[in-house]
Write an enzyme that holds these catalytic residues in place. Structure first.
Site, mmCIF file in Angstrom:
data_model
loop_
_atom_site.group_PDB
_atom_site.id
_atom_site.type_symbol
_atom_site.label_atom_id
_atom_site.label_comp_id
_atom_site.label_asym_id
_atom_site.label_seq_id
_atom_site.Cartn_x
_atom_site.Cartn_y
_atom_site.Cartn_z
ATOM 1 N N GLY A 13 0.806 -1.319 -0.095
ATOM 2 C CA GLY A 13 0.017 -0.012 0.081
ATOM 3 C C GLY A 13 0.732 1.190 -0.001
ATOM 4 C CG LEU A 86 -2.403 -8.388 -6.133
ATOM 5 C CD1 LEU A 86 -1.359 -9.232 -5.669
ATOM 6 C CD2 LEU A 86 -1.906 -7.890 -7.697
ATOM 7 C CG HIS A 105 0.132 -3.382 -15.213
ATOM 8 N ND1 HIS A 105 -0.285 -4.310 -14.610
ATOM 9 C CD2 HIS A 105 1.246 -3.621 -16.068
ATOM 10 C CE1 HIS A 105 0.692 -5.269 -15.343
ATOM 11 N NE2 HIS A 105 1.308 -4.937 -15.920
ATOM 12 C CG ASP A 146 -3.305 -5.949 -16.483
ATOM 13 O OD1 ASP A 146 -3.564 -5.103 -15.720
ATOM 14 O OD2 ASP A 146 -2.392 -6.843 -16.352
ATOM 15 C CD GLU A 175 3.424 1.987 -9.322
ATOM 16 O OE1 GLU A 175 2.939 1.267 -10.266
ATOM 17 O OE2 GLU A 175 4.179 1.774 -8.296
HETATM 18 C C1 GAR Z 1 2.438 -1.065 -7.585
HETATM 19 O O1 GAR Z 1 3.657 -1.094 -8.189
HETATM 20 C C2 GAR Z 1 1.434 -1.193 -8.729
HETATM 21 O O2 GAR Z 1 1.657 -0.859 -9.812
HETATM 22 C C3 GAR Z 1 1.357 -2.916 -8.778
HETATM 23 O O3 GAR Z 1 1.459 -3.347 -7.750
HETATM 24 C C4 GAR Z 1 2.217 -2.473 -6.814
HETATM 25 C C5 GAR Z 1 1.624 -2.356 -5.497
HETATM 26 O O4 GAR Z 1 2.436 -1.576 -4.613
HETATM 27 N N1 GAR Z 1 0.066 -3.349 -9.569
HETATM 28 C C6 GAR Z 1 0.258 -4.604 -10.180
HETATM 29 O O5 GAR Z 1 1.064 -5.098 -10.368
HETATM 30 C C7 GAR Z 1 -1.280 -4.891 -10.751
HETATM 31 N N2 GAR Z 1 -1.280 -5.938 -11.602
HETATM 32 P P1 GAR Z 1 1.956 -0.832 -3.372
HETATM 33 O O6 GAR Z 1 1.320 -2.024 -2.578
HETATM 34 O O7 GAR Z 1 3.400 -0.651 -2.561
HETATM 35 O O8 GAR Z 1 1.181 0.321 -3.729
#
Ligand code: GAR
Length: 203
Positions: A13, A86, A105, A146, A175
């Site tokens: 998160g 997920l 993504h 996706d 991000e």
């Molecule tokens: C992020 O990098 C997001 O882009 C990815 O999971 C990570 C979550 O990080 N999402 C995916 O891979 C979706 N297919 P976080 O929990 O530290 O925000």
């Protein structure tokens, strides 16, 4: 009145924390609720520490008309944001909130998307294929993993020295900088973004 954002997340998160803090400093929107399918996900603790309501739900509740959907109907979010969520997102919610569900993504879709392509798996594949760039994609969510219309992409260069860990760091930096701004822009100008096309399939 501030617009309402609801976040779905399954893991650590860090993006959720970044989004909460970004919008707490502005006037446009606020994160009103964080939902997770994982009871022990760190994201729930992060939200709580920032005084944002957080809830854990069981998988069945995601697909039932009386579960998560009911909560969302009460909250009436302006935008639903998937930030490291997920599970497949249910059609019952997509139908109720058309063009209001977006995902981030950690790659340049349509490359490295689809089932099983999340988090470190994406960065491992990028390094294994000796890619010279990767990046982030923010896109609308539809019934396929996706494949919804792309809203925003940003790339970053890679070198031979990059490892899955350094790729992850580069992607995270993108991000943290861009995701809040893309969301803010969407909330301020919802009609400037088309949600009618899908990117070509990869592979
Ligand atoms: C992020 O990098 C997001 O882009 C990815 O999971 C990570 C979550 O990080 N999402 C995916 O891979 C979706 N297919 P976080 O929990 O530290 O925000």
């Amino acid at each position: 009145m501030k617009k309402r954002i609801v976040i779905f997340a399954s893991g650590s998160g860090t993006n959720t924390q970044n989004l909460i803090q970004y919008f707490q400093q502005g006037e446009v929107a606020e994160v009103v609720l964080v939902l997770s399918n994982k009871k022990d996900a760190k994201v729930l603790e992060r939200a709580k520490n920032l005084n944002v309501k957080s809830l854990h739900f069981v998988k069945d509740a995601l697909f039932s008309e009386n579960g998560v959907l009911k909560i969302l109907q009460e909250v009436q979010p302006n935008l639903i944001v998937l930030a490291g969520f997920l599970l497949k997102f249910p059609e019952v919610i997509l139908k109720e909130f058309p063009h209001k569900v977006i995902n981030i993504h950690p790659a340049l879709l349509p490359k490295y998307g689809g089932k099983g392509m999340y988090g470190r798996h994406v960065h491992e594949a990028v390094v294994a294929n000796m890619e010279r760039e990767t990046g982030i994609t923010v896109h609308y969510v539809n019934e396929h993993y996706d494949e919804g219309a792309v809203i925003f992409q940003k790339s970053v260069s890679l070198s031979e020295e990059d490892t899955p860990q350094t790729v992850a760091q580069k992607v995270q930096q993108l991000e943290y900088v861009h995701f809040p701004k893309v969301i803010e822009e969407l909330l301020l100008n919802p009609k400037t973004h088309s949600a009618t096309h899908s990117p070509p399939k990869h592979g």
